[in-house]
Design an enzyme around this catalytic site. Structure first.
Site, short mmCIF file in Angstrom:
data_model
loop_
_atom_site.label_atom_id
_atom_site.label_comp_id
_atom_site.label_asym_id
_atom_site.label_seq_id
_atom_site.Cartn_x
_atom_site.Cartn_y
_atom_site.Cartn_z
N ASP A 122 0.81 -1.28 0.06
CA ASP A 122 -0.02 0.07 -0.11
C ASP A 122 0.95 1.29 0.01
O ASP A 122 0.54 2.38 -0.61
CB ASP A 122 -0.91 -0.04 1.19
CG ASP A 122 -2.24 0.49 0.95
OD1 ASP A 122 -2.72 0.11 -0.30
OD2 ASP A 122 -3.02 0.69 1.90
N CYS A 182 -20.95 -2.33 -11.52
CA CYS A 182 -20.06 -1.47 -10.05
C CYS A 182 -20.48 0.02 -10.66
O CYS A 182 -20.54 0.77 -9.76
CB CYS A 182 -18.56 -1.87 -10.17
SG CYS A 182 -17.80 -1.80 -12.00
N CYS A 232 -16.15 1.53 1.97
CA CYS A 232 -17.27 1.04 1.14
C CYS A 232 -17.17 -0.06 0.26
O CYS A 232 -16.14 0.02 -0.41
CB CYS A 232 -17.77 2.17 0.48
SG CYS A 232 -19.33 1.87 -0.82
C1 B12 Z 1 -5.12 5.80 -3.09
C2 B12 Z 1 -5.89 4.72 -2.96
C3 B12 Z 1 -7.23 4.46 -2.61
C4 B12 Z 1 -8.01 5.83 -2.95
C5 B12 Z 1 -8.42 6.10 -4.55
C6 B12 Z 1 -8.72 4.85 -5.12
C7 B12 Z 1 -8.36 4.44 -6.69
N1 B12 Z 1 -9.09 3.66 -7.33
O1 B12 Z 1 -7.18 4.83 -6.90
C8 B12 Z 1 -9.25 5.61 -2.13
C9 B12 Z 1 -9.35 6.02 -0.82
C10 B12 Z 1 -10.77 6.13 -2.80
C11 B12 Z 1 -9.32 3.81 -2.12
C12 B12 Z 1 -10.44 3.20 -2.03
C13 B12 Z 1 -10.36 1.91 -1.78
N2 B12 Z 1 -9.29 0.89 -1.74
CO1 B12 Z 1 -7.43 1.78 -2.10
N3 B12 Z 1 -5.75 1.96 -2.44
C14 B12 Z 1 -5.26 3.26 -2.76
C15 B12 Z 1 -3.57 3.09 -3.32
C16 B12 Z 1 -2.85 3.37 -2.08
C17 B12 Z 1 -3.18 3.59 -4.47
C18 B12 Z 1 -3.88 3.56 -5.69
C19 B12 Z 1 -3.56 4.53 -6.77
O2 B12 Z 1 -2.48 4.47 -7.28
N4 B12 Z 1 -4.45 5.39 -7.22
C20 B12 Z 1 -4.37 6.19 -8.50
C21 B12 Z 1 -5.12 5.97 -9.62
C22 B12 Z 1 -4.96 6.97 -10.82
O3 B12 Z 1 -4.77 4.72 -10.04
P1 B12 Z 1 -5.62 3.48 -10.98
O4 B12 Z 1 -6.71 3.61 -10.32
O5 B12 Z 1 -4.78 2.26 -10.53
O6 B12 Z 1 -5.53 4.43 -12.24
C23 B12 Z 1 -4.94 3.53 -13.36
C24 B12 Z 1 -5.98 2.94 -14.10
O7 B12 Z 1 -7.43 3.58 -13.93
C25 B12 Z 1 -5.69 3.04 -15.37
N5 B12 Z 1 -6.43 3.10 -16.46
C26 B12 Z 1 -6.77 4.19 -17.13
N6 B12 Z 1 -7.82 3.64 -18.12
C27 B12 Z 1 -7.87 2.37 -18.21
C28 B12 Z 1 -8.20 1.17 -18.97
C29 B12 Z 1 -7.97 -0.15 -18.78
C30 B12 Z 1 -8.84 -1.05 -19.52
C31 B12 Z 1 -7.41 -0.28 -17.62
C32 B12 Z 1 -7.00 -1.84 -17.41
C33 B12 Z 1 -6.70 0.69 -16.69
C34 B12 Z 1 -7.02 1.94 -16.98
O8 B12 Z 1 -4.85 4.20 -15.57
C35 B12 Z 1 -4.54 4.64 -14.22
C36 B12 Z 1 -3.00 5.02 -14.05
O9 B12 Z 1 -2.46 3.55 -14.10
C37 B12 Z 1 -3.48 1.40 -3.51
C38 B12 Z 1 -2.33 0.60 -3.00
C39 B12 Z 1 -1.47 0.89 -4.09
N7 B12 Z 1 -0.04 1.22 -3.78
O10 B12 Z 1 -1.59 0.65 -5.45
C40 B12 Z 1 -4.66 1.02 -2.53
C41 B12 Z 1 -5.76 -0.22 -2.99
C42 B12 Z 1 -5.88 -0.10 -4.49
N8 B12 Z 1 -7.05 -0.07 -2.26
C43 B12 Z 1 -7.25 -1.19 -2.01
C44 B12 Z 1 -8.68 -1.43 -1.47
C45 B12 Z 1 -9.13 -2.72 -0.99
C46 B12 Z 1 -9.58 -0.07 -1.52
C47 B12 Z 1 -11.07 -0.41 -1.25
C48 B12 Z 1 -11.92 -1.49 -1.58
C49 B12 Z 1 -11.37 -0.12 0.50
C50 B12 Z 1 -12.57 -0.11 0.90
N9 B12 Z 1 -13.39 -0.98 1.30
O11 B12 Z 1 -13.36 0.98 1.23
C51 B12 Z 1 -11.61 0.92 -1.84
C52 B12 Z 1 -12.11 0.75 -3.18
C53 B12 Z 1 -12.46 1.95 -3.95
C54 B12 Z 1 -12.55 1.74 -5.53
N10 B12 Z 1 -13.31 1.28 -6.16
O12 B12 Z 1 -11.39 1.92 -5.92
C55 B12 Z 1 -6.57 -2.48 -2.37
C56 B12 Z 1 -7.18 -3.06 -3.28
C57 B12 Z 1 -7.14 -4.62 -3.70
C58 B12 Z 1 -7.60 -5.24 -4.87
N11 B12 Z 1 -8.10 -6.42 -4.86
O13 B12 Z 1 -7.54 -4.68 -5.89
C59 B12 Z 1 -5.33 -1.98 -2.70
C60 B12 Z 1 -4.37 -2.43 -3.78
C61 B12 Z 1 -4.35 -1.84 -1.32
C62 B12 Z 1 -3.61 -2.85 -1.02
N12 B12 Z 1 -2.48 -3.00 -0.86
O14 B12 Z 1 -4.30 -4.13 -1.26
N13 B12 Z 1 -8.00 3.40 -2.44
#
Ligand code: B12
Length: 340
Positions: A122, A182, A232
């Protein structure tokens, strides 16, 4: 070491460089400033270990606990109960997973003394889900979480970055197809388009990460039935893959300590710092701090729909010792006035 999933990805630049920058430029990270830092490493894992990273070993740990969430459960039947996200019902996973990863790291060091390594759960500058998809652990769903057709999505991710050039696994393929459950189910519209979550709209961010009051427009979503007072899971609860493949966790260290899945709102609102720290020692709830939890439970108690509720919230606005909670009460009162 008991991990449920494991795979290897080569260290590599993200293929979503532009998407990530767009996400930041639109302010979708809210107050999580760390997501805008160390971008050289965060967006290109070859830069980790001071540029020596070659491979990333990704692991997954299942945390599903089979407490029901639907009709008949305390959180749904009793408006005085608020749901805790599944990941947060046991002991904080960060240290537990890091300890397990360090056992692996020590084993690797014993066999390859020259290898450099670093473990992250994380907290590191690593796109864990994208890397895990490349390592074959599952695919990134439209809600942005990693999904797997053996485990669903209730699993944590962890990483060991190493300078060893390990053979990478095959990347996982997406199975989301045309499904948008979702996106449709999110009560705040936080999944603004497939694969993009605007954190500022996500109940997880609003109840855990951000430290200010919860704006009036989100109160209905927080206080819904069931109300959600820490994190959530709606986008996962409605996912056909998650529903079909989740199985109860087997790591006693992170087992749920909250069998009902929910907590009593009034007890939390009246909790003292000592009670809170004793009851939730080692729990992820500590991240929101007592005042954040009290803000959340107040927001969950209702929208001031009845005269009794309004009187109660007005009293909290006057008398609660936490400034944040008093301000939240005023937001609820203003909101009630506006909606007549
Ligand atoms: C910041 C963070 C959050 C933030 C932002 C969420 C988000 N979606 O980024 C908040 C606080 C909202 C959050 C919430 C949750 N989180 Co969180 N979070 C993180 C954290 C620390 C960083 C994520 C990150 O870098 N976000 C930045 C965004 C821009 O990144 P991204 O969404 O991956 O964006 C990429 C894709 O969208 C991609 N993309 C764009 N277009 C397309 C198209 C396609 C086809 C594809 C494939 C991708 C793609 O481009 C972006 C750049 O790479 C990670 C741990 C980590 N270091 O990765 C945990 C992590 C993602 N969280 C986790 C969890 C469990 C949750 C929650 C379920 C907790 C809860 N029950 O409340 C929720 C779920 C909400 C949700 N639907 O995301 C777990 C997920 C495990 C899993 N099975 O995936 C992680 C991995 C932590 C862990 N070590 O286990 N989280």
């Amino acid at each position: 070491m008991g991990f449920h999933m494991v795979g290897v990805a080569s260290a590599a630049p993200t293929i979503f460089h532009e998407e990530y920058h767009r996400w930041l430029a639109q302010g979708m990270h809210g107050s999580m400033e760390y997501l805008a830092r160390n971008l050289d490493r965060r967006l290109d894992s070859r830069m980790l270990l001071d540029g020596a990273a070659k491979s990333i070993l990704m692991v997954g740990v299942n945390y599903y606990s089979d407490e029901r969430e639907g009709p008949g459960t305390p959180a749904t039947c009793n408006p005085r109960e608020g749901l805790i996200a599944r990941y947060a019902r046991g002991t904080d996973y960060h240290e537990v997973m890091l300890s397990a990863l360090r056992v692996l790291e020590n084993w690797v060091s014993a066999h390859y003394p020259e290898a450099l390594s670093r473990c992250y759960v994380d907290t590191g500058p690593l796109l864990e889900r994208e890397t895990a998809q490349r390592a074959g652990l599952g695919w990134v769903g439209k809600h942005t979480l990693l999904l797997n057709n053996e485990w669903g999505s209730y699993f944590f991710l962890g990483a060991m970055v190493t300078s060893l050039p390990l053979e990478p696994d095959e990347p996982a393929q997406s199975h989301c197809g045309t499904c948008t459950r979702c996106i449709d189910a999110c009560p705040t519209g936080a999944i603004t388009e497939p694969y993009v979550v605007d954190a500022r709209l996500c109940l997880s961010y609003l109840t855990i990460e951000q430290k200010e009051t919860i704006p009036g427009r989100f109160l209905k979503a927080v206080s819904g039935s069931p109300s959600r007072v820490f994190g959530c899971d709606i986008c996962q609860e409605v996912c056909p893959f998650t529903n079909r493949f989740s199985k109860p966790m087997t790591w006693p260290q992170i087992e749920s300590r909250i069998p009902s899945g929910s907590i009593n709102l009034i007890s939390m609102l009246n909790s003292t710092p000592q009670q809170f720290s004793e009851q939730f020692r080692g729990s992820p709830l500590k991240r929101a701090k007592l005042r954040g939890m009290q803000r959340n439970v107040l927001a969950a108690m209702g929208n001031g729909d009845s005269a009794d509720e309004l009187a109660f919230i007005a009293d909290v606005a006057e008398t609660h010792e936490e400034d944040l909670v008093r301000r939240q009460a005023n937001i609820i009162l203003d909101n009630a006035k506006e909606s007549g």
